[in-house]
Design a protein around this motif. Structure first.
Motif, PDB file in Angstrom:
ATOM      1  N   ARG A  30       0.713  -1.234  -0.051  1.00 33.15           N
ATOM      2  CA  ARG A  30      -0.114  -0.111  -0.153  1.00 33.15           C
ATOM      3  C   ARG A  30       1.015   1.345   0.053  1.00 33.15           C
ATOM      4  NH1 ARG A  30      -2.235  -3.594   3.460  1.00 33.15           N
ATOM      5  NH2 ARG A  30      -1.451  -2.394   5.250  1.00 33.15           N
ATOM      6  N   MET A  31       2.178   1.152  -0.544  1.00 38.56           N
ATOM      7  CA  MET A  31       2.840   2.461  -0.526  1.00 38.56           C
ATOM      8  C   MET A  31       3.293   2.911  -2.147  1.00 38.56           C
ATOM      9  SD  MET A  31       3.521   3.772   2.419  1.00 38.56           S
ATOM     10  CE  MET A  31       5.215   4.875   1.938  1.00 38.56           C
ATOM     11  N   GLY A  32       2.591   3.580  -2.488  1.00 37.47           N
ATOM     12  CA  GLY A  32       2.696   4.168  -4.050  1.00 37.47           C
ATOM     13  C   GLY A  32       3.627   5.277  -3.958  1.00 37.47           C
ATOM     14  N   LYS A  33       4.143   5.617  -5.170  1.00 33.67           N
ATOM     15  CA  LYS A  33       5.062   6.763  -5.444  1.00 33.67           C
ATOM     16  C   LYS A  33       4.943   7.943  -4.356  1.00 33.67           C
ATOM     17  CE  LYS A  33       7.784   9.009  -9.024  1.00 33.67           C
ATOM     18  NZ  LYS A  33       8.997   8.332  -8.605  1.00 33.67           N
ATOM     19  N   LYS A  34       3.535   8.450  -4.631  1.00 34.94           N
ATOM     20  CA  LYS A  34       3.259   9.640  -3.722  1.00 34.94           C
ATOM     21  C   LYS A  34       3.622   9.584  -2.196  1.00 34.94           C
ATOM     22  CE  LYS A  34       2.088  13.870  -3.706  1.00 34.94           C
ATOM     23  NZ  LYS A  34       3.132  14.843  -3.962  1.00 34.94           N
ATOM     24  N   SER A  35       2.872   8.537  -1.829  1.00 36.08           N
ATOM     25  CA  SER A  35       3.103   8.186  -0.423  1.00 36.08           C
ATOM     26  C   SER A  35       4.419   8.005   0.058  1.00 36.08           C
ATOM     27  CB  SER A  35       2.084   7.078   0.177  1.00 36.08           C
ATOM     28  OG  SER A  35       2.236   5.819  -0.342  1.00 36.08           O
ATOM     29  N   SER A  36       5.173   7.239  -0.743  1.00 36.79           N
ATOM     30  CA  SER A  36       6.549   6.975  -0.462  1.00 36.79           C
ATOM     31  C   SER A  36       7.538   8.151  -0.632  1.00 36.79           C
ATOM     32  CB  SER A  36       7.213   5.868  -1.422  1.00 36.79           C
ATOM     33  OG  SER A  36       6.659   4.819  -1.344  1.00 36.79           O
ATOM     34  N   GLU A  37       7.124   9.195  -1.466  1.00 38.06           N
ATOM     35  CA  GLU A  37       7.957  10.416  -1.514  1.00 38.06           C
ATOM     36  C   GLU A  37       7.546  11.291  -0.190  1.00 38.06           C
ATOM     37  OE1 GLU A  37       6.521  12.366  -5.041  1.00 38.06           O
ATOM     38  OE2 GLU A  37       7.775  11.256  -6.301  1.00 38.06           O
TER      39      GLU A  37
END
Length: 334
Positions: free
Chosen positions: A150-157
């Motif tokens: 559940r960690m997409g690019k935006k949430s990871s950033e």
């Protein structure tokens, strides 16, 4: 480090019981509970299995007395017991047995305030093996975060950015984040007014800490024990190497004639609000209390002072007008 009795399974109130609480090592010694003993077990509050007593007449010859632990059973750090407390504890903040809670508190708002690093994310980081101690947070890479559930690019950033920003949090927040017993955010702020860096605080003796009015014996003992633990010192060195703020950004308190003096404000002053007066007193090294006691040094009285004025007269405490207070403040600044 909580002791637990491991039992031969026994039927008790409709369930099979093979473990029971022993509370603490003082209780074990008081009840003289030994390894190999036969014991009477009951359910405290009809829920928690507890050892009530030992059947001494059935004690085998080869029973072994139980001693308090010298080392943490998980990480082998020295076990410590604070004066006047019954609990034995592991002081290693990176101990695997306490790592989840350490991480959650470290990231919390009063501490390093890392948005997005809540309990669920902490659980993932620990299960993945990406984080084994607090310093590992600052070694995380973007691509590692993106591979988590559940960690997409935006949430990871966003999480990566929040972790990087936390490197610059104030020293008082870092001290709070370490979760030292008896040391909360207010005490951490006070420490930063007296010690200009983490290095200074690491070298502080109990005697130096007790010179600070707000630091009592339990706080001083807790600080010294925490910083004496080698794992904790290693962690602080790692955090420093990873760019976490180790210098106090607070102005160091300068000793003045008002340092340590306690003031009580009562009634309306002609030209100063209560907040303004309190701010100036604290800036000069004094303390402001809400109630009058025999330890009060000065009562500053304005119009309609009320019962605090009467109490000051009864205790023989010097009563100051606004003019007297301003004169004291001016003298302390010279």
């Amino acid at each position: 480090i909580a002791p637990t009795a491991i039992l031969e399974p026994v039927q008790l109130a409709g369930t099979t019981v093979s473990r029971a609480t022993l509370h603490n090592f003082d209780m074990i010694q008081e009840k003289d509970i030994r390894v190999g003993d036969q014991v009477i077990v009951y359910k405290a509050g009809d829920i928690i299995p507890e050892v009530a007593s030992v059947v001494k007449e059935k004690r085998p010859e080869n029973t072994v007395p139980v001693s308090p632990p010298q080392y943490c059973p998980v990480c082998s750090s020295p076990a410590v017991r604070l004066e006047e407390e019954v609990a034995w504890r592991c002081e290693n903040i990176n101990c695997p047995a306490r790592m989840k809670e350490s991480l959650i508190f470290f990231a919390s708002r009063p501490a390093m305030d890392i948005e997005g690093l809540g309990p669920a994310m902490v659980e993932q980081l620990l299960k993945s093996g990406l984080v084994r101690n607090l310093a590992d947070l600052y070694r995380l890479e973007m691509d590692q975060l993106e591979k988590l559930e559940r960690m997409g690019k935006k949430s990871s950033e966003n999480l990566f950015k929040a972790i990087q920003e936390s490197r610059g949090r104030s020293l008082e927040r870092l001290i709070t984040a370490l979760g030292i017993r008896h040391i909360g955010a207010k005490t951490a702020s006070i420490l930063c007014q007296h010690f200009s860096s983490m290095e200074e605080l690491l070298q502080a003796t109990p005697e130096q800490l007790l010179l600070i009015d707000e630091i009592g014996p339990k706080m001083a003992e807790s600080l010294v024990l925490f910083f004496a633990e080698p794992h904790n010192r290693e962690l602080i060195a790692e955090l420093k190497a990873l760019g976490v703020q180790m210098q106090s950004l607070q102005p160091k308190i300068q000793k003045t004639a008002l340092t340590g003096k306690t003031f009580v404000l009562t009634g309306a002053l002609p030209d100063l609000t209560r907040h303004e007066a309190a701010t100036r007193i604290e800036k000069a090294g004094g303390k402001v209390s809400g109630s009058v006691s025999r330890k009060t040094d000065y009562v500053v009285a304005g119009e309609d002072p009320g019962s605090k004025y009467d109490k000051a007269v009864k205790f023989g405490i010097p009563i100051l007008s606004q003019e007297d207070l301003l004169q004291l403040l001016q003298e302390s600044e010279e």
